[in-house]
Scaffold this motif. Structure first.
Motif, PDB file in Angstrom:
ATOM      1  N   LEU A 226       0.847  -1.184   0.000  1.00  0.00           N
ATOM      2  CA  LEU A 226       0.000   0.000   0.000  1.00  0.00           C
ATOM      3  C   LEU A 226       0.889   1.243   0.000  1.00  0.00           C
ATOM      4  O   LEU A 226       2.028   1.192   0.486  1.00  0.00           O
ATOM      5  N   PRO A 227       0.404   2.357  -0.530  1.00  0.00           N
ATOM      6  CA  PRO A 227       1.247   3.555  -0.615  1.00  0.00           C
ATOM      7  C   PRO A 227       1.645   4.111   0.735  1.00  0.00           C
ATOM      8  O   PRO A 227       2.681   4.758   0.856  1.00  0.00           O
ATOM      9  N   ASN A 228       0.834   3.878   1.753  1.00  0.00           N
ATOM     10  CA  ASN A 228       1.159   4.338   3.104  1.00  0.00           C
ATOM     11  C   ASN A 228       1.332   3.115   3.990  1.00  0.00           C
ATOM     12  O   ASN A 228       0.372   2.396   4.285  1.00  0.00           O
ATOM     13  N   ALA A 229       2.559   2.867   4.414  1.00  0.00           N
ATOM     14  CA  ALA A 229       2.863   1.679   5.210  1.00  0.00           C
ATOM     15  C   ALA A 229       2.227   1.717   6.588  1.00  0.00           C
ATOM     16  O   ALA A 229       2.176   0.695   7.285  1.00  0.00           O
ATOM     17  N   ASP A 230       1.724   2.866   7.009  1.00  0.00           N
ATOM     18  CA  ASP A 230       1.134   3.006   8.336  1.00  0.00           C
ATOM     19  C   ASP A 230      -0.388   2.961   8.316  1.00  0.00           C
ATOM     20  O   ASP A 230      -1.037   3.248   9.328  1.00  0.00           O
ATOM     21  N   GLN A 231      -0.974   2.627   7.152  1.00  0.00           N
ATOM     22  CA  GLN A 231      -2.430   2.574   7.042  1.00  0.00           C
ATOM     23  C   GLN A 231      -2.882   1.216   6.513  1.00  0.00           C
ATOM     24  O   GLN A 231      -2.169   0.574   5.733  1.00  0.00           O
ATOM     25  N   PRO A 232      -4.087   0.776   6.901  1.00  0.00           N
ATOM     26  CA  PRO A 232      -4.666  -0.411   6.279  1.00  0.00           C
ATOM     27  C   PRO A 232      -5.236  -0.050   4.920  1.00  0.00           C
ATOM     28  O   PRO A 232      -5.184   1.110   4.490  1.00  0.00           O
ATOM     29  N   SER A 233      -5.815  -1.017   4.237  1.00  0.00           N
ATOM     30  CA  SER A 233      -6.319  -0.787   2.876  1.00  0.00           C
ATOM     31  C   SER A 233      -7.556   0.098   2.848  1.00  0.00           C
ATOM     32  O   SER A 233      -7.827   0.766   1.846  1.00  0.00           O
ATOM     33  N   GLY A 234      -8.359   0.076   3.921  1.00  0.00           N
ATOM     34  CA  GLY A 234      -9.621   0.815   3.918  1.00  0.00           C
ATOM     35  C   GLY A 234     -10.792  -0.022   3.446  1.00  0.00           C
ATOM     36  O   GLY A 234     -11.929   0.448   3.433  1.00  0.00           O
ATOM     37  N   LEU A 235     -10.542  -1.286   3.067  1.00  0.00           N
ATOM     38  CA  LEU A 235     -11.626  -2.172   2.643  1.00  0.00           C
ATOM     39  C   LEU A 235     -12.465  -2.583   3.844  1.00  0.00           C
ATOM     40  O   LEU A 235     -11.955  -2.737   4.951  1.00  0.00           O
ATOM     41  N   THR A 236     -13.755  -2.755   3.612  1.00  0.00           N
ATOM     42  CA  THR A 236     -14.658  -3.155   4.679  1.00  0.00           C
ATOM     43  C   THR A 236     -15.113  -4.594   4.454  1.00  0.00           C
ATOM     44  O   THR A 236     -14.997  -5.144   3.355  1.00  0.00           O
ATOM     45  N   LEU A 237     -15.650  -5.187   5.505  1.00  0.00           N
ATOM     46  CA  LEU A 237     -16.173  -6.549   5.432  1.00  0.00           C
ATOM     47  C   LEU A 237     -17.580  -6.495   4.830  1.00  0.00           C
ATOM     48  O   LEU A 237     -18.450  -5.792   5.372  1.00  0.00           O
ATOM     49  N   SER A 238     -17.912  -7.196   3.759  1.00  0.00           N
ATOM     50  CA  SER A 238     -16.946  -7.913   2.949  1.00  0.00           C
ATOM     51  C   SER A 238     -16.765  -7.170   1.629  1.00  0.00           C
ATOM     52  O   SER A 238     -17.727  -6.699   1.054  1.00  0.00           O
ATOM     53  N   SER A 239     -15.512  -7.085   1.182  1.00  0.00           N
ATOM     54  CA  SER A 239     -15.180  -6.328  -0.023  1.00  0.00           C
ATOM     55  C   SER A 239     -14.240  -7.137  -0.892  1.00  0.00           C
ATOM     56  O   SER A 239     -13.535  -8.034  -0.415  1.00  0.00           O
ATOM     57  N   ALA A 240     -14.239  -6.806  -2.159  1.00  0.00           N
ATOM     58  CA  ALA A 240     -13.310  -7.412  -3.098  1.00  0.00           C
ATOM     59  C   ALA A 240     -12.537  -6.311  -3.804  1.00  0.00           C
ATOM     60  O   ALA A 240     -12.822  -5.120  -3.628  1.00  0.00           O
ATOM     61  N   LEU A 241     -11.565  -6.716  -4.589  1.00  0.00           N
ATOM     62  CA  LEU A 241     -10.801  -5.775  -5.395  1.00  0.00           C
ATOM     63  C   LEU A 241     -10.924  -6.172  -6.861  1.00  0.00           C
ATOM     64  O   LEU A 241     -10.706  -7.335  -7.224  1.00  0.00           O
ATOM     65  N   LEU A 242     -11.306  -5.212  -7.678  1.00  0.00           N
ATOM     66  CA  LEU A 242     -11.318  -5.422  -9.117  1.00  0.00           C
ATOM     67  C   LEU A 242      -9.899  -5.203  -9.628  1.00  0.00           C
ATOM     68  O   LEU A 242      -9.302  -4.153  -9.377  1.00  0.00           O
ATOM     69  N   THR A 243      -9.353  -6.192 -10.325  1.00  0.00           N
ATOM     70  CA  THR A 243      -8.023  -6.051 -10.912  1.00  0.00           C
ATOM     71  C   THR A 243      -8.168  -5.698 -12.390  1.00  0.00           C
ATOM     72  O   THR A 243      -9.042  -6.229 -13.084  1.00  0.00           O
ATOM     73  N   VAL A 244      -7.310  -4.806 -12.847  1.00  0.00           N
ATOM     74  CA  VAL A 244      -7.337  -4.328 -14.230  1.00  0.00           C
ATOM     75  C   VAL A 244      -5.942  -4.489 -14.814  1.00  0.00           C
ATOM     76  O   VAL A 244      -4.959  -4.019 -14.224  1.00  0.00           O
ATOM     77  N   SER A 245      -5.856  -5.150 -15.957  1.00  0.00           N
ATOM     78  CA  SER A 245      -4.546  -5.310 -16.591  1.00  0.00           C
ATOM     79  C   SER A 245      -4.704  -5.304 -18.104  1.00  0.00           C
ATOM     80  O   SER A 245      -5.818  -5.434 -18.633  1.00  0.00           O
ATOM     81  N   PHE A 246      -3.571  -5.147 -18.794  1.00  0.00           N
ATOM     82  CA  PHE A 246      -3.521  -5.205 -20.249  1.00  0.00           C
ATOM     83  C   PHE A 246      -2.467  -6.237 -20.654  1.00  0.00           C
ATOM     84  O   PHE A 246      -1.405  -5.884 -21.171  1.00  0.00           O
ATOM     85  N   PRO A 247      -2.724  -7.522 -20.398  1.00  0.00           N
ATOM     86  CA  PRO A 247      -1.698  -8.527 -20.683  1.00  0.00           C
ATOM     87  C   PRO A 247      -1.447  -8.702 -22.175  1.00  0.00           C
ATOM     88  O   PRO A 247      -2.348  -8.519 -23.003  1.00  0.00           O
ATOM     89  N   SER A 248      -0.219  -9.033 -22.497  1.00  0.00           N
ATOM     90  CA  SER A 248       0.187  -9.360 -23.874  1.00  0.00           C
ATOM     91  C   SER A 248      -0.173  -8.267 -24.866  1.00  0.00           C
ATOM     92  O   SER A 248      -0.569  -8.540 -26.006  1.00  0.00           O
ATOM     93  N   GLY A 249      -0.066  -6.996 -24.436  1.00  0.00           N
ATOM     94  CA  GLY A 249      -0.276  -5.896 -25.344  1.00  0.00           C
ATOM     95  C   GLY A 249      -1.716  -5.653 -25.738  1.00  0.00           C
ATOM     96  O   GLY A 249      -1.981  -4.953 -26.724  1.00  0.00           O
ATOM     97  N   ARG A 250      -2.680  -6.222 -25.000  1.00  0.00           N
ATOM     98  CA  ARG A 250      -4.094  -5.991 -25.319  1.00  0.00           C
ATOM     99  C   ARG A 250      -4.434  -4.512 -25.184  1.00  0.00           C
ATOM    100  O   ARG A 250      -3.949  -3.837 -24.283  1.00  0.00           O
ATOM    101  N   TRP A 251      -5.294  -4.017 -26.081  1.00  0.00           N
ATOM    102  CA  TRP A 251      -5.692  -2.610 -25.965  1.00  0.00           C
ATOM    103  C   TRP A 251      -6.951  -2.462 -25.129  1.00  0.00           C
ATOM    104  O   TRP A 251      -7.273  -1.364 -24.682  1.00  0.00           O
TER     105      TRP A 251
END
Length: 306
Positions: free
Chosen positions: A79-104
């Motif tokens: 996390l950008p701040n080592a002194d803070q938690p993520s801020g996620l609440t119960l129950s939460s997920a994280l959406l991951t976003v990527s552009f693998p293999s040069g996908r546009w």
């Protein structure tokens, strides 16, 4: 770790079943929101709030990886701040976003963090690698120092003691949201909710969180019950062979006909065929046809899918 098949509106279209036009529209919309959010954050004053306490897309650097079985990795992101938690609440997920293999167009998949939500400085995922899986293949290829883009997704809004009992039914990698929810319930001394987990997997090796759930059951006898079902158990496996069926659920004690289960919330997360077998299918008029949970006596409003 959960590579679930659904993102709740507006971020949860059925990615597996969506048409290509829907995929493109959703991807473009999310990408646009993400780029705007990233631009805004670069030009905004630094915030003292945890990074995922509000909606926004953020890149996190991978700190470390650990292979925990034949196809599952534990990945810890800084996390950008080592002194803070993520801020996620119960129950939460994280959406991951990527552009693998040069996908546009971006690849979007939700995963549920498996570390303590109050842990400072890190967020942890357990990601199962699916052959041909675009996101899981990309995430498994990441090395420490690489980055991945995330956005928070609120899931089931959990209220302590709202239900006397929660029945968790998971298939394979769908165990991650169950683990987060169970830990959150048990960590709160004011929450007295009973927990029953039924987890179906392919092989014994796929029970990568068994030690953690076994420890919960030992620490909270009579309050936490764990049942594992293995499709292809080893010769020495102590677990029943098969799948999550009506009979398995009845023997696990999650039937609503049981007097102790009059106020039960059922949460489900697993591959599409499993969820369909459990929840049935929707009719043209909005009703639900069939399904193991309906056969047991559960009403649709008692069931939630991660």
């Amino acid at each position: 770790m959960s590579q679930r098949t659904a993102l709740r509106p507006i971020l949860r279209p059925r990615l597996f079943a969506a048409t290509m036009s829907t995929q493109v529209a959703v991807a473009a919309a999310v990408a646009g929101i993400g780029f705007y959010a990233l631009y805004s954050r670069r030009n905004a004053a630094p915030s003292d709030k945890p990074i995922f306490s509000s909606f926004g897309f953020n890149k996190l650097k991978l700190h470390s990886t650990e292979l925990i079985n034949h196809n599952t990795k534990k990945l810890r992101f800084e996390l950008p701040n080592a002194d803070q938690p993520s801020g996620l609440t119960l129950s939460s997920a994280l959406l991951t976003v990527s552009f693998p293999s040069g996908r546009w167009l971006p690849v979007l998949r939700p995963y549920t963090p498996t570390n303590d939500l109050d842990e400072k400085g890190f967020v942890e995922l357990m990601v199962k690698h699916y052959p041909g899986g675009k996101q899981s293949t990309h995430i498994h290829s990441l090395k420490p120092g690489d980055t991945l883009t995330f956005a928070p997704i609120p899931e089931l809004k959990w209220t302590p003691n709202q239900h006397e009992h929660v029945a968790m039914i998971a298939g394979g990698a769908g165990i991650s949201p169950m683990y987060q929810l169970a830990r959150g319930i048990l960590k709160n001394p004011a929450d007295k909710t009973r927990i029953t987990l039924v987890w179906g997997v392919n092989t014994d090796e796929d029970l990568f969180l068994a030690n953690e759930f076994n420890a919960m059951q030992a620490k909270y006898p009579g309050r936490v019950k764990v049942v594992y079902v293995v499709a292809q158990p080893s010769a020495s496996s102590p677990h029943p062979k098969g799948f999550v069926t009506k009979q398995i659920l009845e023997s696990a004690g999650v039937s609503p006909t049981n007097e102790k289960n009059k106020d039960t919330k059922v949460v489900v997360c697993g591959p599409p065929p499993m969820e369909k077998a459990l929840k049935g299918t929707k009719s043209l008029f909005g009703g639900v046809q069939g399904g193991v949970l309906a056969e047991l006596g559960y009403k649709p409003e008692q069931v939630f899918s991660f």
